[in-house]
Design a protein around this motif. Sequence first.
Motif, PDB file in Angstrom:
ATOM      1  N   THR A 176       1.197  10.492  -6.061  1.00 53.86           N
ATOM      2  CA  THR A 176       0.956   8.962  -5.820  1.00 53.86           C
ATOM      3  C   THR A 176       1.331   8.548  -4.472  1.00 53.86           C
ATOM      4  O   THR A 176       0.383   7.783  -3.926  1.00 53.86           O
ATOM      5  CB  THR A 176       1.623   8.223  -6.803  1.00 53.86           C
ATOM      6  N   LYS A 177       2.406   9.089  -3.865  1.00 52.32           N
ATOM      7  CA  LYS A 177       2.804   8.842  -2.576  1.00 52.32           C
ATOM      8  C   LYS A 177       1.567   9.316  -1.604  1.00 52.32           C
ATOM      9  O   LYS A 177       1.192   8.609  -0.369  1.00 52.32           O
ATOM     10  CB  LYS A 177       3.964   9.425  -2.125  1.00 52.32           C
ATOM     11  N   LYS A 178       1.203  10.487  -1.792  1.00 50.25           N
ATOM     12  CA  LYS A 178       0.105  10.990  -1.089  1.00 50.25           C
ATOM     13  C   LYS A 178      -1.109  10.534  -0.977  1.00 50.25           C
ATOM     14  O   LYS A 178      -1.766  10.343  -0.004  1.00 50.25           O
ATOM     15  CB  LYS A 178       0.223  12.671  -1.230  1.00 50.25           C
ATOM     16  N   ILE A 203       0.428   1.831  -1.301  1.00 52.05           N
ATOM     17  CA  ILE A 203       0.792   1.064  -2.633  1.00 52.05           C
ATOM     18  C   ILE A 203       2.419   0.824  -2.686  1.00 52.05           C
ATOM     19  O   ILE A 203       2.769  -0.103  -3.349  1.00 52.05           O
ATOM     20  CB  ILE A 203       0.281   1.782  -4.093  1.00 52.05           C
ATOM     21  N   PHE A 204       2.840   1.777  -1.751  1.00 52.97           N
ATOM     22  CA  PHE A 204       4.543   1.708  -1.893  1.00 52.97           C
ATOM     23  C   PHE A 204       5.076   0.500  -0.618  1.00 52.97           C
ATOM     24  O   PHE A 204       6.086   0.382  -0.601  1.00 52.97           O
ATOM     25  CB  PHE A 204       5.115   2.865  -1.356  1.00 52.97           C
ATOM     26  N   TYR A 229       1.844  -5.757  -4.706  1.00 55.96           N
ATOM     27  CA  TYR A 229       2.714  -6.585  -5.396  1.00 55.96           C
ATOM     28  C   TYR A 229       2.890  -6.496  -6.821  1.00 55.96           C
ATOM     29  O   TYR A 229       3.892  -6.268  -7.313  1.00 55.96           O
ATOM     30  CB  TYR A 229       2.330  -8.015  -5.155  1.00 55.96           C
ATOM     31  N   VAL A 230       1.730  -6.077  -7.569  1.00 56.37           N
ATOM     32  CA  VAL A 230       1.691  -5.771  -9.051  1.00 56.37           C
ATOM     33  C   VAL A 230       2.478  -4.426  -9.090  1.00 56.37           C
ATOM     34  O   VAL A 230       2.987  -4.370 -10.134  1.00 56.37           O
ATOM     35  CB  VAL A 230       0.176  -5.640  -9.496  1.00 56.37           C
ATOM     36  N   PHE A 231       2.172  -3.231  -8.272  1.00 53.36           N
ATOM     37  CA  PHE A 231       2.598  -2.174  -8.564  1.00 53.36           C
ATOM     38  C   PHE A 231       4.168  -2.167  -8.337  1.00 53.36           C
ATOM     39  O   PHE A 231       4.869  -1.680  -9.151  1.00 53.36           O
ATOM     40  CB  PHE A 231       2.009  -1.147  -7.390  1.00 53.36           C
TER      41      PHE A 231
END
Length: 226
Positions: A207-209, A214-215, A89-91
């Motif tokens: 970041t995705k990997k 987080i996404f 949520y924060v991200f």
Amino acid sequence: KNKGLDKSLVLIAKTSVIVFIGMIFSKIFSYLYRVIIARQFGPEAYGLFSLALMIYGWFIAIAGLGLSEGLLKYLSTFIGQNQREKIKYVFRSSLLLTGIIGVVSGLILFLFAELISYKIFNEPSLIIFLKTFSLVIPLTVTFSLFMSSLRAHEEIKWHSFIYNILLAGSHVVILLLLIWTGVKTDAIITSYIGGVFISLLVAFIVTKKKTPKIFEKPNLSKKDRH
């Protein structure tokens, strides 16, 4: 206890070395980039670039609103507490808010580029720099959030590589390639934008990997969001 303390000290030492090496490369590439601009394009172009970069920095500071540092703080806290939904949520909220503010800030700089150039600095040639840099503002503030996320997840090696080496190094490489191919018109601007875009793309991929969850859309009630 002593073994745990020793491991922590070793980790801190390794992290410090990585950050230190990254900073050295960043300084070298940044200095080299400015030297190439000054030697290849002259003091006037270098001066315009430096002035535009300063103004651009002001808008970045305003657009960022300290969200990257805030994100780092809250992500680190929620990661320590293993509150996965709050992490998401924060991200996502920071990404959305920063994106909107970044676009608005970029639009303001674009619209007021002529006024700033003519009325404040009396430099008509500054306009093209400011208008182009205005397009990079949303990319830069978004990039800073990815960097904060990597730091919060203790991906220091990737953070140092992307932020200190890739970002500054890609500016130099692109500029040299443009000069080598004979492209001198707008080479400074193109190299700067290219460096930011490449770094943002790599930051997103990493970041995705490294932290794919987080996404994801958070599953939080309105009460849990506060």
